[in-house]
Write a protein that holds these residues in place. Structure first.
Motif, PDB file in Angstrom:
ATOM      1  N   GLY A  21       0.740  -1.072  -0.028  1.00 34.25           N
ATOM      2  CA  GLY A  21       0.052   0.010  -0.011  1.00 34.25           C
ATOM      3  C   GLY A  21       0.884   1.277  -0.118  1.00 34.25           C
ATOM      4  O   GLY A  21       0.115   2.245  -0.236  1.00 34.25           O
ATOM      5  N   LEU A  22       2.097   1.115   0.246  1.00 31.80           N
ATOM      6  CA  LEU A  22       2.859   2.299   0.444  1.00 31.80           C
ATOM      7  C   LEU A  22       3.022   3.113  -0.844  1.00 31.80           C
ATOM      8  O   LEU A  22       2.989   4.311  -0.942  1.00 31.80           O
ATOM      9  N   SER A  23       2.936   2.388  -1.951  1.00 31.97           N
ATOM     10  CA  SER A  23       2.920   3.271  -3.516  1.00 31.97           C
ATOM     11  C   SER A  23       2.139   4.043  -3.569  1.00 31.97           C
ATOM     12  O   SER A  23       1.912   5.224  -3.834  1.00 31.97           O
ATOM     13  N   PRO A  24       0.577   3.311  -3.740  1.00 33.14           N
ATOM     14  CA  PRO A  24      -0.702   4.139  -3.711  1.00 33.14           C
ATOM     15  C   PRO A  24      -0.895   5.262  -2.429  1.00 33.14           C
ATOM     16  O   PRO A  24      -1.380   6.514  -3.006  1.00 33.14           O
ATOM     17  N   PHE A  25      -0.504   4.868  -1.442  1.00 33.53           N
ATOM     18  CA  PHE A  25      -0.463   5.771  -0.288  1.00 33.53           C
ATOM     19  C   PHE A  25       0.390   7.176  -0.495  1.00 33.53           C
ATOM     20  O   PHE A  25      -0.148   8.393  -0.575  1.00 33.53           O
ATOM     21  N   LEU A  26       1.488   7.048  -1.015  1.00 32.54           N
ATOM     22  CA  LEU A  26       2.484   8.002  -1.211  1.00 32.54           C
ATOM     23  C   LEU A  26       1.992   9.076  -2.535  1.00 32.54           C
ATOM     24  O   LEU A  26       2.150  10.111  -2.684  1.00 32.54           O
ATOM     25  N   ILE A  27       1.367   8.129  -3.494  1.00 30.89           N
ATOM     26  CA  ILE A  27       0.908   8.825  -4.758  1.00 30.89           C
ATOM     27  C   ILE A  27      -0.351   9.882  -4.171  1.00 30.89           C
ATOM     28  O   ILE A  27      -0.121  10.954  -4.497  1.00 30.89           O
ATOM     29  N   ILE A  28      -1.183   9.338  -3.413  1.00 27.66           N
ATOM     30  CA  ILE A  28      -2.277  10.076  -2.921  1.00 27.66           C
ATOM     31  C   ILE A  28      -1.951  11.214  -2.068  1.00 27.66           C
ATOM     32  O   ILE A  28      -2.410  12.323  -1.941  1.00 27.66           O
ATOM     33  N   ALA A  29      -1.305  10.681  -0.918  1.00 30.38           N
ATOM     34  CA  ALA A  29      -0.959  11.553   0.130  1.00 30.38           C
ATOM     35  C   ALA A  29       0.318  12.746  -0.378  1.00 30.38           C
ATOM     36  O   ALA A  29       0.112  13.929  -0.172  1.00 30.38           O
ATOM     37  N   SER A  30       1.052  12.378  -1.315  1.00 25.36           N
ATOM     38  CA  SER A  30       1.841  13.583  -1.953  1.00 25.36           C
ATOM     39  C   SER A  30       1.156  14.402  -2.799  1.00 25.36           C
ATOM     40  O   SER A  30       1.567  15.612  -3.049  1.00 25.36           O
ATOM     41  N   ASP A  31       0.091  13.902  -3.358  1.00 26.78           N
ATOM     42  CA  ASP A  31      -0.726  14.604  -4.295  1.00 26.78           C
ATOM     43  C   ASP A  31      -1.214  15.890  -3.440  1.00 26.78           C
ATOM     44  O   ASP A  31      -1.500  16.942  -3.638  1.00 26.78           O
ATOM     45  N   SER A  32      -1.530  15.435  -2.004  1.00 24.85           N
ATOM     46  CA  SER A  32      -2.177  16.229  -1.239  1.00 24.85           C
ATOM     47  C   SER A  32      -1.185  17.515  -0.624  1.00 24.85           C
ATOM     48  O   SER A  32      -1.420  18.491  -0.586  1.00 24.85           O
ATOM     49  N   ILE A  33      -0.071  16.857  -0.315  1.00 25.50           N
ATOM     50  CA  ILE A  33       0.834  17.786   0.371  1.00 25.50           C
ATOM     51  C   ILE A  33       1.355  18.780  -0.967  1.00 25.50           C
ATOM     52  O   ILE A  33       1.690  20.010  -0.780  1.00 25.50           O
ATOM     53  N   LEU A  34       1.485  18.152  -2.307  1.00 25.74           N
ATOM     54  CA  LEU A  34       1.725  19.132  -3.321  1.00 25.74           C
ATOM     55  C   LEU A  34       0.863  20.107  -3.745  1.00 25.74           C
ATOM     56  O   LEU A  34       1.155  21.289  -3.796  1.00 25.74           O
ATOM     57  N   LEU A  35      -0.394  20.118  -3.227  1.00 23.67           N
ATOM     58  CA  LEU A  35      -1.564  20.763  -3.825  1.00 23.67           C
ATOM     59  C   LEU A  35      -1.673  21.815  -2.557  1.00 23.67           C
ATOM     60  O   LEU A  35      -1.763  22.880  -2.565  1.00 23.67           O
ATOM     61  N   ILE A  36      -1.142  21.351  -1.351  1.00 21.62           N
ATOM     62  CA  ILE A  36      -1.053  22.199  -0.302  1.00 21.62           C
ATOM     63  C   ILE A  36       0.211  23.180  -0.492  1.00 21.62           C
ATOM     64  O   ILE A  36      -0.160  24.627  -0.287  1.00 21.62           O
ATOM     65  N   LEU A  37       1.040  22.648  -0.839  1.00 20.43           N
ATOM     66  CA  LEU A  37       2.560  23.585  -1.127  1.00 20.43           C
ATOM     67  C   LEU A  37       1.797  24.514  -2.342  1.00 20.43           C
ATOM     68  O   LEU A  37       2.529  25.903  -2.327  1.00 20.43           O
ATOM     69  N   LEU A  38       1.415  24.277  -3.351  1.00 25.21           N
ATOM     70  CA  LEU A  38       0.798  25.058  -4.610  1.00 25.21           C
ATOM     71  C   LEU A  38       0.008  26.080  -3.768  1.00 25.21           C
ATOM     72  O   LEU A  38       0.244  27.241  -4.520  1.00 25.21           O
ATOM     73  N   PHE A  60       9.009  33.053 -12.365  1.00 19.80           N
ATOM     74  CA  PHE A  60       7.757  33.571 -13.398  1.00 19.80           C
ATOM     75  C   PHE A  60       6.572  34.095 -12.579  1.00 19.80           C
ATOM     76  O   PHE A  60       5.648  34.221 -13.600  1.00 19.80           O
ATOM     77  N   GLY A  61       6.430  34.159 -11.303  1.00 18.27           N
ATOM     78  CA  GLY A  61       5.373  34.647 -10.733  1.00 18.27           C
ATOM     79  C   GLY A  61       4.339  33.509 -10.292  1.00 18.27           C
ATOM     80  O   GLY A  61       4.302  32.365 -10.674  1.00 18.27           O
ATOM     81  N   ALA A  62       3.325  33.844  -9.467  1.00 12.84           N
ATOM     82  CA  ALA A  62       2.537  32.910  -8.976  1.00 12.84           C
ATOM     83  C   ALA A  62       1.747  32.024 -10.036  1.00 12.84           C
ATOM     84  O   ALA A  62       1.658  30.849  -9.799  1.00 12.84           O
ATOM     85  N   GLU A  63       1.221  32.570 -10.951  1.00 13.28           N
ATOM     86  CA  GLU A  63       0.422  32.165 -11.906  1.00 13.28           C
ATOM     87  C   GLU A  63       1.117  30.839 -12.790  1.00 13.28           C
ATOM     88  O   GLU A  63       0.550  29.956 -13.130  1.00 13.28           O
ATOM     89  N   ALA A  64       2.498  31.033 -12.539  1.00 14.74           N
ATOM     90  CA  ALA A  64       3.478  29.858 -13.113  1.00 14.74           C
ATOM     91  C   ALA A  64       3.229  28.488 -12.666  1.00 14.74           C
ATOM     92  O   ALA A  64       3.497  27.501 -13.103  1.00 14.74           O
ATOM     93  N   VAL A  65       2.444  28.335 -11.397  1.00 11.15           N
ATOM     94  CA  VAL A  65       2.525  27.087 -10.726  1.00 11.15           C
ATOM     95  C   VAL A  65       1.418  26.341 -11.594  1.00 11.15           C
ATOM     96  O   VAL A  65       1.768  25.011 -11.423  1.00 11.15           O
ATOM     97  N   PHE A  66       0.453  26.957 -12.506  1.00 13.76           N
ATOM     98  CA  PHE A  66      -0.541  26.112 -13.062  1.00 13.76           C
ATOM     99  C   PHE A  66       0.138  25.312 -14.371  1.00 13.76           C
ATOM    100  O   PHE A  66      -0.231  24.395 -14.735  1.00 13.76           O
ATOM    101  N   PHE A  67       1.539  25.663 -14.699  1.00 11.33           N
ATOM    102  CA  PHE A  67       2.283  24.855 -15.559  1.00 11.33           C
ATOM    103  C   PHE A  67       3.164  23.731 -15.108  1.00 11.33           C
ATOM    104  O   PHE A  67       3.586  22.890 -16.137  1.00 11.33           O
TER     105      PHE A  67
END
Length: 457
Positions: A240-257, A412-419
């Motif tokens: 379960g570590l792989s799917p967990f890290l996929i989902i959990a890291s997605d969340s962390i990355l969106l928080i960072l975004l 490149f500014g805040a809007e560049a995160v969408f790229f």
């Protein structure tokens, strides 16, 4: 309750469709009720309320990823044991997973309630959006047990061939949430708190449904509290570590975004861009969650036939799943360029915010066709038990996204995160495809040889 899918003998394409489509629809419905939550909040509370709930979104996803850790770690192991005719071990994997979810949910509830104030401010809330975020997260935390149990135990239901019941688990919660949202938000005037209460009640209903289904006498492998073992826990975590890290890291990355947007855009424009990002993320979930349903729903086919040693059926299943993901993403590409403005208008009546958001959606989803390959190959590699390879491919994508989210707005500014998303989707698909072609065929040939030796003995 009749089991309609024979994982070892039914025609592969029809079997994959029967398992993947209900799971895909269940994930789609799950996303829709999350989106409906946000639509009602946008209409009943306003853009600041929507931004506040947007800050909570990744944290909520991070919590539920622990349900995926257990469910997606235990169900392939359970399916393999079923394929090998080892019913007792299959039962032990389920009971170990259930007790893991109980402990994890209690720990997470306490930890979140103690740290939520600091987390929300660190992860993108402003003084204007904090009250909304705090109210929503406090109520949601109280229902963590139901959320994790519904997500985690549903995988043990699906892996036995009951994809229809798995879909009903999600549909029940979604329908209830959609019905309760307007009641609590508009009739009782509870705002964000009403949306959170509706979500917790719906998760309780899903939790009760899946547990009742798994304890039915007609279930091939029934849920009981016997057979817990740390040996099974370790194997569940390993798978379960792989799917967990996929989902959990997605969340962390969106928080960072969200954090990087707030940092480089400032409080005023930052709140507007986070509102846009919340809608963009909601739209992206319409793609990623159903596609995850396709790949995860079809995992039992791969795991069961790996356990029985039928590598020809494994190859057919992987091709079918990859093709299904590509078709789905092609359809969603057309939807993006035709219907995304209508989708955005469901969340906001602000013309400027709507126009910006449609533009960001088109950027964010530009490379979803390569993403389809990434999803299919990583999840089916996990189903085969080669979790280190799947984990490497997943973490390559996440680490690349992390670097882009940090450095693109810096230069490149805040809007560049969408790229960040389209760049990563292409790079990760190329990397995963090359590694899969290099490593997986020899692994399958090795499994064929092992099965031949078992027959000789």
């Amino acid at each position: 309750m009749k089991r309609t899918n024979d994982l070892g003998s039914d025609p592969i394409i029809r079997l994959v469709l029967r398992l993947a489509v209900p799971t895909m629809l269940a994930q789609l419905v799950s996303v829709l009720y999350s989106i409906v939550d946000r639509i009602y909040i946008g209409a009943g509370v306003g853009d600041l309320g929507l931004a506040g709930v947007g800050v909570c979104g990744p944290i909520v996803t991070f919590l539920t990823s622990f349900g995926s850790l257990v469910g997606l770690g235990g169900s392939p192991n359970m399916a393999m044991r079923m394929g090998a005719g080892k019913k007792k071990e299959a039962e032990q994997f389920m009971s170990s997973g259930f007790l893991m979810l109980v402990v994890i949910s209690l720990v997470l509830t306490v930890a979140l309630l103690l740290s939520k104030d600091y987390l929300l401010m660190w992860f993108g809330a402003s003084e204007a959006t904090f009250p909304y975020a705090d109210t929503y997260l406090t109520i949601y935390a109280a229902g963590t047990f139901f959320a994790l149990m519904a997500v985690g135990m549903n995988s043990f239901l699906i892996c036995q061939g009951f994809s229809g019941l798995g879909m009903l688990t999600v549909v029940l919660g979604a329908a209830l949430n959609i019905a309760l949202d307007p009641l609590f938000i508009f009739v009782f005037h509870m705002g964000v708190a009403g949306a959170a209460i509706a979500t917790v009640i719906s998760q309780l209903a899903s939790c009760a449904f899946v547990l009742l289904a798994l304890t039915r006498k007609t279930m091939p492998v029934r849920l009981n509290l016997k057979g817990f073992s740390m040996r099974f826990v370790k194997r569940i975590i390993r798978f379960g570590l792989s799917p967990f890290l996929i989902i959990a890291s997605d969340s962390i990355l969106l928080i960072l975004l969200n954090t990087m947007i707030q940092k480089y855009a400032g409080p005023g424009k930052g709140d507007i861009l986070i509102t846009c990002a919340t809608i963009v993320q909601s739209y992206f979930l319409l793609i990623s969650m159903p596609m995850g349903g396709i790949t995860l729903g079809s995992q039992p086919v791969v795991s069961f036939n790996y356990g029985s040693g039928d590598t020809n059926r494994i190859r057919q299943a992987i091709r079918a799943v990859t093709g299904l993901c590509l078709i789905f993403c092609l359809v969603m590409t057309v939807v993006t360029y035709t219907l995304s403005p209508l989708f955005v208008r469901l969340f906001t009546s602000n013309g400027e915010v709507a126009s910006m958001t449609v533009h960001y959606i088109k950027i964010f989803t530009f490379m979803i066709l390569p993403l389809a390959v990434q999803y299919a190959l990583v999840d089916e590699t996990t189903a085969l038990g080669y979790v280190q390879l799947a984990l490497f491919c997943s973490m390559f994508r996440k680490c690349s996204f992390l670097l882009l989210v940090i450095f693109l707005p810096m230069f490149f500014g805040a809007e560049a995160v969408f790229f960040s998303e389209p760049i990563v989707d292409l790079a990760a698909a190329v990397m995963t495809g090359c590694l899969f072609v290099h490593f997986v065929p020899p692994m399958l040939r090795k499994r064929e040889q092992e099965k031949e030796l078992e027959k000789v003995k």
